[in-house]
Design a protein around this motif. Structure first.
Motif, PDB file in Angstrom:
ATOM      1  N   VAL A  29       0.864  -1.188   0.000  1.00 16.35           N
ATOM      2  CA  VAL A  29       0.000   0.000   0.000  1.00 16.35           C
ATOM      3  C   VAL A  29       0.900   1.238   0.000  1.00 16.35           C
ATOM      4  O   VAL A  29       1.250   1.775   1.052  1.00 16.35           O
ATOM      5  N   PHE A  31       0.961   4.386  -0.033  1.00 18.77           N
ATOM      6  CA  PHE A  31       0.251   5.649   0.186  1.00 18.77           C
ATOM      7  C   PHE A  31       0.985   6.493   1.234  1.00 18.77           C
ATOM      8  O   PHE A  31       1.295   5.985   2.318  1.00 18.77           O
ATOM      9  N   ARG A  42       5.408   6.029   0.587  1.00 16.67           N
ATOM     10  CA  ARG A  42       4.949   5.420  -0.670  1.00 16.67           C
ATOM     11  C   ARG A  42       5.986   4.432  -1.208  1.00 16.67           C
ATOM     12  O   ARG A  42       5.657   3.569  -2.006  1.00 16.67           O
ATOM     13  N   ASP A  76       0.891  -4.002  -5.590  1.00 14.76           N
ATOM     14  CA  ASP A  76       0.522  -2.829  -4.801  1.00 14.76           C
ATOM     15  C   ASP A  76      -0.884  -2.339  -5.139  1.00 14.76           C
ATOM     16  O   ASP A  76      -1.322  -2.451  -6.288  1.00 14.76           O
ATOM     17  N   VAL A  79      -3.202   3.764  -5.438  1.00 10.48           N
ATOM     18  CA  VAL A  79      -3.703   4.705  -4.438  1.00 10.48           C
ATOM     19  C   VAL A  79      -4.481   5.847  -5.090  1.00 10.48           C
ATOM     20  O   VAL A  79      -4.293   6.142  -6.276  1.00 10.48           O
ATOM     21  N   PRO A  84      -6.807   9.427   1.933  1.00  8.00           N
ATOM     22  CA  PRO A  84      -6.617   8.195   2.710  1.00  8.00           C
ATOM     23  C   PRO A  84      -7.884   7.355   2.815  1.00  8.00           C
ATOM     24  O   PRO A  84      -7.813   6.131   2.869  1.00  8.00           O
ATOM     25  N   THR A  87      -8.423   5.530  -0.577  1.00  5.11           N
ATOM     26  CA  THR A  87      -7.385   4.505  -0.745  1.00  5.11           C
ATOM     27  C   THR A  87      -7.652   3.331   0.201  1.00  5.11           C
ATOM     28  O   THR A  87      -7.551   2.164  -0.200  1.00  5.11           O
ATOM     29  N   GLY A 112       3.863   2.235   3.693  1.00  4.54           N
ATOM     30  CA  GLY A 112       2.618   2.973   3.433  1.00  4.54           C
ATOM     31  C   GLY A 112       2.114   3.480   4.794  1.00  4.54           C
ATOM     32  O   GLY A 112       2.501   3.033   5.869  1.00  4.54           O
ATOM     33  N   GLN A 116      -3.957   3.260   6.325  1.00  3.98           N
ATOM     34  CA  GLN A 116      -4.451   2.215   5.432  1.00  3.98           C
ATOM     35  C   GLN A 116      -4.812   0.917   6.162  1.00  3.98           C
ATOM     36  O   GLN A 116      -5.529   0.068   5.618  1.00  3.98           O
TER      37      GLN A 116
END
Ligand code: MN
Ligand code: MN
Length: 290
Positions: A29, A31, A42, A76, A79, A84, A87, A112, A116
């Motif tokens: 993830v 993000f 990220r 992955d 995103v 948030p 995602t 990430g 998440q």
């Protein structure tokens, strides 16, 4: 199978199996849209996967080769930049999709931002949430966003999930009050030991979601993370707690979050990769010797 929101990224360098056949499913993830201080989470999923190349897949102290376990890596999650909540919806839908074809699969998020984790918890509906974190993450809202990384434990508590938080050394009075009013137990990093962990986790109902915000470790082990804090836990503190969890509680999901980094081979990702292998090894030991 095809997942709606994942794309081909770097994968673990293991003989991987399909999501249908897997017991463990890696989901990156990447993000970092609400990072407050040090950017780069990220890159966490890629950096952790890359750091595994440095490690022996044979876990010496477990006598188990984690590359022989039924592991899938589905790449992955794509995103939604800066969002948030949307995602995390994709994370939730990805875990739900996975469970439609294999409801025994244990998703392992590599992140990430910690924000998440909410998506995975929404999909898995555990009764308890056990987390290592320098921060309480119990804010009602942060920087005008209730889905900011600093709010994730609050959003999870609101789902009615029981919580215990370990390695804390940062929070606000309001977060401490919220924990107290809502029966959320937590242990300061200064007071942490194995007995304190077992005492709080043992009575928690199963199944359990286990989350490691990488900033729970001492700063020397994890210099590249979104909100670094001095004074954290040692490597074996967390490994021994994870071992106990695997042995004593039914775990339905696991994650390693907030790994940032500037370069390949960085310390933070190496710490995260080693933790990943210990989790897989401990789970695999259970599979081989139930
Ligand atoms: Mn944290
Ligand atoms: Mn956190």
């Amino acid at each position: 199978m095809e997942f709606l929101y994942t794309y081909e990224g770097m994968r673990l360098e293991f003989p991987l199996v399909s999501p249908e056949e897997a017991r463990f499913v890696i989901i990156g993830v990447p993000f970092d849209g609400t990072t407050s201080f040090k950017p780069g989470a990220r890159f966490g999923p890629t950096l952790i996967r890359h750091a595994t190349l440095n490690l022996e897949s044979y876990v010496l102290d477990y006598d188990i080769d984690v590359s022989q376990l039924p592991i899938a890596d589905i790449g992955d999650v794509s995103v939604v930049a800066g969002d948030p909540r949307r995602t995390a919806d994709r994370v939730r839908e990805t875990v739900e999709e996975l469970h439609t074809v294999n409801n025994l699969a244990i998703p392992i998020l590599l992140g990430g931002e910690h924000s998440q984790t909410l998506g995975a918890v929404e999909a898995l509906k555990p009764k308890s949430y056990v987390v290592f974190d320098a921060h309480l993450d119990l804010r009602e809202s942060y920087e005008e966003n209730p889905y900011n990384h600093a709010c994730v434990a609050r959003r999870i508590a609101e789902l009615g999930v029981r919580e215990a938080i370990f390695g804390v050394r940062s929070g606000t009075r309001e977060e401490v009050d919220f924990a107290e009013k809502n029966g959320i137990t937590w242990v300061h990093a200064r007071d942490y030991d194995f007995d304190a962990f077992v005492e709080l986790v043992e009575p928690l109902p199963e199944p359990v979601y286990l989350s490691v915000d990488i900033d729970a470790f001492d700063l020397s082990l994890v210099p590249s993370t979104g909100t670094p804090e001095a004074g954290g836990l040692g490597f074996w503190d967390i490994i021994e707690a994870v071992e106990w969890m695997v042995k004593n509680k039914r775990i339905v999901g696991f994650d390693i979050m907030e790994v940032a980094g500037e370069s390949i081979g960085g310390i933070t990702a190496l710490t995260a990769a080693k933790l990943l292998f210990y989790f897989l090894g401990a789970m695999g030991r259970g599979l081989l010797n139930p």
